[in-house]
Design an enzyme around this catalytic site. Structure first.
Site, short mmCIF file in Angstrom:
data_model
loop_
_atom_site.label_atom_id
_atom_site.label_comp_id
_atom_site.label_asym_id
_atom_site.label_seq_id
_atom_site.Cartn_x
_atom_site.Cartn_y
_atom_site.Cartn_z
N ASP A 134 46.33 41.45 39.59
CA ASP A 134 47.79 41.45 39.37
C ASP A 134 48.29 42.77 38.77
O ASP A 134 49.49 43.04 38.81
CB ASP A 134 48.19 40.30 38.43
CG ASP A 134 47.76 38.94 38.95
OD1 ASP A 134 47.52 38.83 40.15
OD2 ASP A 134 47.69 38.00 38.13
N MET A 176 49.72 37.41 46.06
CA MET A 176 49.49 36.99 44.66
C MET A 176 50.12 37.97 43.67
O MET A 176 50.73 38.97 44.06
CB MET A 176 48.00 36.85 44.38
CG MET A 176 47.41 35.53 44.86
SD MET A 176 45.69 35.40 44.31
CE MET A 176 45.36 33.68 44.65
O1 F6P Z 1 45.60 36.32 37.96
C1 F6P Z 1 45.00 36.43 39.18
C2 F6P Z 1 45.50 35.40 40.14
O2 F6P Z 1 44.85 35.62 41.36
C3 F6P Z 1 47.02 35.34 40.30
O3 F6P Z 1 47.49 36.34 41.16
C4 F6P Z 1 47.19 33.94 40.83
O4 F6P Z 1 48.47 33.42 40.52
C5 F6P Z 1 46.13 33.16 40.11
O5 F6P Z 1 45.16 34.10 39.70
C6 F6P Z 1 45.48 32.08 40.93
O6 F6P Z 1 44.63 31.39 40.10
P1 F6P Z 1 43.46 30.42 40.57
O7 F6P Z 1 42.33 31.25 41.09
O8 F6P Z 1 43.10 29.68 39.33
O9 F6P Z 1 44.01 29.56 41.65
#
Ligand code: F6P
Length: 354
Positions: A134, A176
């Protein structure tokens, strides 16, 4: 001889293994320290689940995606144990003392910084390294994982272009980034998206539709709309807060589907939605991320050697800077409205829907 622990926490990110290798090889080979890996983030520390990193485990991992240590989003102060949330800080301190650690290196993003601060306050010598696709960690120029994810998302946009063009369609592509727009912005600019929507610039759907209709009038009856998962409409300013973060994906996905449907109605073009999701976090890190992760990792070992704890190893230009964890924990680095990438995108005719 110094002994350090190392863990990876939060969502995985390309470059984690390169960073583990950087810390580990510098600590073992250059400084003659001992190093212990803890599995699955702070949970492994609470449960004292370790991985030996001293005999060959650091070789051959530079190019590997994911993390050999495993990761989790568990927080020290509210960890699910036997169906209930428990404060495991005391167990973590006990593990740290049992292993007679001089320091603990935590590789993670915003959540990890907050957790590291809690452990710092509990008396542990912590050092963090900024990782996340991010790129939203305050106090560092960049985080490792971001460069790789930008390349993946930009390549996806390239591929979506030819099919959008052939079918005269709008393709909305959800990228994302949680509450920051860095990834969608960088990939959108690099991939030549026609519209880029990011959380920092709430959009007006009629402006997005107008930009797409203008392209139709110019003989371009197709458009790519790159949408950060956290993007918000001016008329629907609800953003995803921490309490709902676990369900974030569902919230985000619902939103972009609604957006695609609304654009279909307002433009008369067919629309399709592509959610890039975890593709953006998988696979081998880019050369730039390997380089960044290696130099930050090696610098973390330098900090341990100098007894410099309680800091994040931030990237500043070609060098590193020790930033006190309390200065950056809890802060989200968002995209400034006058950021050069936004200015350049506007110059080449990209709409931000504002
Ligand atoms: O923080 C990294 C990230 O990939 C974000 O971009 C996204 O909102 C989140 O993690 C997704 O999380 P998870 O892997 O827990 O679904």
């Amino acid at each position: 001889m110094k002994r350090i622990g190392i863990l990876t926490a939060g969502g995985d990110s390309p470059g984690l293994n390169a960073a583990i290798r950087g810390v580990g090889k510098a600590a073992l080979g250059h400084y003659g320290m001992e190093i212990i890996g803890f599995r699955d983030g702070f949970r492994g520390l609470a449960e004292d689940r370790t991985m030996d990193l001293s005999s060959g485990q650091l070789s051959g991992i530079l190019t590997l995606g994911g993390t050999i240590l495993g990761t989790s989003r568990d927080k020290p102060h509210k960890m699910m144990i036997d169906g209930e949330r428990r404060d495991m800080t005391a167990a973590i301190v006990a593990t740290y003392e049992r292993h007679r650690l001089d320091g603990l290196v935590c590789l993670g993003g915003g959540g990890t910084l907050k957790n590291a601060l809690r452990l710092k306050k509990a008396g542990l010598n912590v050092i963090t390294l900024p990782k996340t696709i991010d790129n939203d960690v305050a106090g560092t120029d960049v985080t490792f994982g971001f460069d790789t994810a930008v390349a993946i998302a930009a390549e996806a946009i390239d591929r979506l272009h030819s099919t959008a063009h052939s079918h005269h369609r709008i393709i909305v592509v959800e990228i994302m980034g949680h509450r920051a727009g860095w990834l969608a912005l960088a990939a959108g600019v690099a991939g030549g998206a026609d519209v880029i929507l990011i959380p920092e610039i709430p959009y007006e759907i009629d402006n997005v539709a107008a930009a797409i209709r203008q392209r139709v009038a110019q003989g371009k009856p197709f458009s790519i709309v790159a949408v950060a998962e956290g993007a918000i409409a001016q008329q629907d300013p609800s953003s995803v807060d921490d309490a709902r973060a676990d369900a974030a994906e569902l919230v985000y996905a619902g939103r972009t589907l609604k957006l695609a449907k609304a654009l279909e109605k307002k433009t008369g073009l067919e629309a399709r939605l592509t959610i890039l999701g975890h593709l953006q976090r998988g696979g081998t890190p880019s050369a730039a991320d390997r380089l960044l992760a290696t130099r930050l990792g090696a610098a973390a070992a330098d900090f341990v050697a100098r007894g410099k704890y309680g800091v994040m190893v931030a990237a500043r230009g070609d060098g590193v800077k020790a930033v006190p964890i309390e200065e950056v924990a809890g802060k989200v680095k968002t995209v400034p409205h006058d950021h050069p990438w936004i200015v350049a995108a506007r110059r080449v005719g990209t709409s931000f829907g504002d």
